[in-house]
Design an enzyme around this catalytic site. Structure first.
Site, PDB file in Angstrom:
ATOM      1  CE  LYS A   1      -8.914  -3.231   4.306  1.00 14.27           C
ATOM      2  NZ  LYS A   1      -7.496  -2.333   3.774  1.00 14.27           N
TER       3      LYS A   1
ATOM      4  CG  ASP B   1      -3.438   3.919   4.170  1.00 16.56           C
ATOM      5  OD1 ASP B   1      -4.242   3.734   4.739  1.00 16.56           O
ATOM      6  OD2 ASP B   1      -2.989   3.281   3.242  1.00 16.56           O
TER       7      ASP B   1
ATOM      8  CD1 TRP C   1      -2.074  -2.129   2.045  1.00 14.47           C
ATOM      9  CD2 TRP C   1      -2.853  -1.465   0.157  1.00 14.47           C
ATOM     10  NE1 TRP C   1      -3.101  -2.992   1.678  1.00 14.47           N
ATOM     11  CE2 TRP C   1      -3.817  -2.484   0.390  1.00 14.47           C
ATOM     12  CE3 TRP C   1      -3.184  -0.779  -0.996  1.00 14.47           C
ATOM     13  CZ2 TRP C   1      -4.380  -3.213  -0.375  1.00 14.47           C
ATOM     14  CZ3 TRP C   1      -4.133  -1.540  -2.048  1.00 14.47           C
ATOM     15  CH2 TRP C   1      -5.024  -2.612  -1.608  1.00 14.47           C
TER      16      TRP C   1
HETATM   17  C1  LIG Z   1      -7.133  -2.224   2.475  1.00 10.96           C
HETATM   18  C2  LIG Z   1      -5.977  -0.983   2.397  1.00 10.96           C
HETATM   19  C3  LIG Z   1      -5.872  -0.089   1.240  1.00 10.96           C
HETATM   20  C4  LIG Z   1      -6.660  -0.141   0.018  1.00 10.96           C
HETATM   21  O1  LIG Z   1      -8.111   0.317   0.492  1.00 10.96           O
HETATM   22  P1  LIG Z   1      -9.271   0.517  -0.747  1.00 10.96           P
HETATM   23  O2  LIG Z   1     -10.250   1.069   0.191  1.00 10.96           O
HETATM   24  O3  LIG Z   1      -9.448  -1.051  -1.256  1.00 10.96           O
HETATM   25  O4  LIG Z   1      -8.736   1.690  -1.622  1.00 10.96           O
HETATM   26  C5  LIG Z   1      -4.916   0.982   1.537  1.00 10.96           C
HETATM   27  N1  LIG Z   1      -4.104   0.842   2.543  1.00 10.96           N
HETATM   28  C6  LIG Z   1      -4.220   0.195   3.603  1.00 10.96           C
HETATM   29  C7  LIG Z   1      -3.264   0.233   4.703  1.00 10.96           C
HETATM   30  C8  LIG Z   1      -5.139  -0.909   3.483  1.00 10.96           C
HETATM   31  O5  LIG Z   1      -4.954  -2.011   4.465  1.00 10.96           O
END
Ligand SMILES: *Cc1c(COP(=O)(O)O)cnc(C)c1O
Length: 361
Positions: free
Chosen positions: A196, A172, A102
Site C-alpha cells: 500500500k 494492522d 481485515w
Molecule cells: C491489504 C490489507 C491487508 C492484507 O494484506 P496482504 O498483504 O494481502 O495479506 C490486511 N490489512 C489491511 C489493513 C490491508 O489494507
C-alpha cells in the site's frame, strides 16, 4: 510513455523517482555488476541493503531501541495468525475491534487459537465509522488488544488510540504506515504489508517490542515464530530481497525528497482535504464515512445511483484515472491516495469529477 493516475487500493502507485532509480540500477547495483534480484542474500552488498532499509525505517518512524524490526513474508494476512500464536499465551485472551473486513479476518483467525473477544463493531452501518470504545468492556487480563488502524476498504481511521493500559496494543497499519508520524512506543506490535505505502508486494514489516518475543505457543511453526526472525536478522531463510531494496528507495524518497513524516502528513492532509471538500460541496457525489473518522489514504464515495457510478468509473478510466471502482461491499468509487499519489493527481481527479457533475447533474 503515458503513465496513468492509479488510485488502486493495493498494490498501488510507487513514487516515479523510485521506479526510475530502480530501473537505472537494474543491471548493475552500485558497481556490483549484478541486479539486486540476482544477489545472494548472504552477500555483503545485500546485507548493506537490508541494514540500510532497517536503519532508515527506524529513523523515519522514530522506532525506539527496545523494538525489533522484522522483514517477513506471507502478507499482513499471515500476521492474523502470527499475532495470536506468539502473543496469546498468557491468559489466552485477546480483544478485537471489528472495523472492517481485515479486522474481522484477524479476529476470526485469533479465535482459532484462544479466546478472542469482540469489544465493539461498526458492521451495523457498513463499517462507515470507528465505534466509540468503553474501557469497562475491555478484558483486563487480555494478552493484547487488536485494532486495524486504517480501514482500507471502508475509508475510516482511528484518530485517537484506545487506552488499553498495560495490555499491549497491536495494530494492522498496512494502509497508513508512513503516511504520518506515529508514536511506536504506544504499541506492542505494529504490522504492515508493503504494497500500500512502502514497496511492491512481498514483504511484511513487523515492529515488535522485545519483551513480547519468545512466548510463542509450542505448535507455532518455526517460520511463524517472531523469535526465529528476531534472532536471525530476518535472514533465517531467504527474505524478499528485491522488495526490501525497493522499500529502501521509498524510504530514501520520504527522507530526502519529502523531508520526513511530518511533511508527508502535511502533503497527505492537503490531498485528502481537496477531495473531501469537493465531496462535501458536491450535488452529485458524496463520501460514505462519518467526517470525524475519515481516512487520509482511502476515500470511498458514491453518486447514489449505480448506473451513474459505473458511467463515472468508465469515463474516468478512459481519461487516465484508473482503479477507482469501489470495493464490492461498499459499491460506488474509492480513491486510494497513498503517499506516492502526487497532489496534481488529486487536483486533476477533482477537476474531472467537477466536469462529470456538470454534465450529469
Ligand atoms: C491489504 C490489507 C491487508 C492484507 O494484506 P496482504 O498483504 O494481502 O495479506 C490486511 N490489512 C489491511 C489493513 C490491508 O489494507
Amino acid at each position: 510513455m503515458a503513465r496513468v493516475y492509479n488510485f488502486s487500493a493495493g498494490p498501488s502507485m510507487l513514487p516515479e523517482a523510485v521506479l526510475t532509480k530502480a530501473a537505472a540500477e537494474m543491471l548493475d547495483y552500485e558497481g556490483s555488476g549484478q541486479s539486486v534480484m540476482e544477489m545472494s542474500h548472504r552477500s555483503k552488498v545485500y546485507q548493506s541493503i537490508i541494514d540500510k532499509t532497517e536503519a532508515l525505517l527506524r529513523e523515519i518512524m522514530n522506532i525506539p531501541e527496545n523494538y525489533k524490526v522484522l522483514f517477513l513474508q506471507g502478507g499482513a494476512s499471515s500476521q492474523f495468525a502470527m499475532v495470536p500464536m506468539n502473543l496469546m499465551t498468557g491468559s489466552g485472551k485477546a480483544d478485537y475491534v471489528i472495523t472492517g473486513q481485515w479486522a474481522k479476518k484477524a479476529y476470526k483467525e485469533a479465535a482459532r487459537y484462544g479466546q478472542a473477544n469482540v469489544v465493539a463493531s461498526s458492521e451495523d452501518k457498513t463499517f462507515s465509522y470507528i465505534p466509540k470504545l468503553d474501557k469497562s468492556t475491555f478484558t483486563p487480563d487480555a494478552d493484547y488488544f487488536h485494532i486495524c488502524m486504517n480501514n482500507t476498504i471502508y475509508g475510516t481511521v482511528y484518530h485517537e488510540l484506545p487506552d488499553t493500559g498495560d495490555v499491549p496494543l497491536v495494530a494492522d497499519i498496512s494502509s497508513c504506515v508512513l503516511s504520518r508520524p506515529i508514536d511506536v512506543s504506544k504499541f506492542g506490535v505494529l504490522y504492515a504489508g508493503a504494497q500500500k505505502n512502502m514497496a511492491p508486494s512481498g514483504v511484511t514489516v513487523v515492529i515488535i517490542r522485545e519483551d513480547l518475543i519468545g512466548k510463542a505457543m509450542d505448535i507455532t511453526p518455526t517460520m511463524f515464530n517472531y523469535q526465529t526472525h528476531a534472532d536471525n536478522g530476518s535472514m533465517f531463510n531467504t527474505p524478499p530481497c528485491y522488495t526490501i531494496y525497493v522499500m529502501k528507495l521509498v524510504l530514501e524518497w520520504i527522507k530526502e525528497e519529502i523531508g520526513g513524516l511530518d511533511k508527508m502528513q502535511e502533503l497527505n492532509e492537503k490531498k485528502a482535504a481537496l477531495l473531501y471538500d469537493f465531496l462535501d460541496n458536491s450535488k452529485l457525489f458524496k463520501g460514505t464515512v462519518v467526517p470525524e473518522d475519515r481516512s487520509l489514504m482511502n476515500i470511498p464515495f458514491v453518486t447514489g445511483n449505480e448506473e451513474l457510478d459505473a458511467k463515472f468509473v468508465k469515463e474516468a478510466t478512459a481519461a487516465g484515472f484508473v482503479n477507482l471502482k469501489g470495493h464490492r461491499s461498499v459499491g460506488g468509487m474509492r480513491a486510494s491516495i497513498y503517499n506516492a499519489m502526487p497532489l496534481e493527481g488529486v487536483e486533476k481527479l477533482v477537476a474531472f469529477m467537477q466536469k462529470f457533475e456538470e454534465e450529469n447533474a
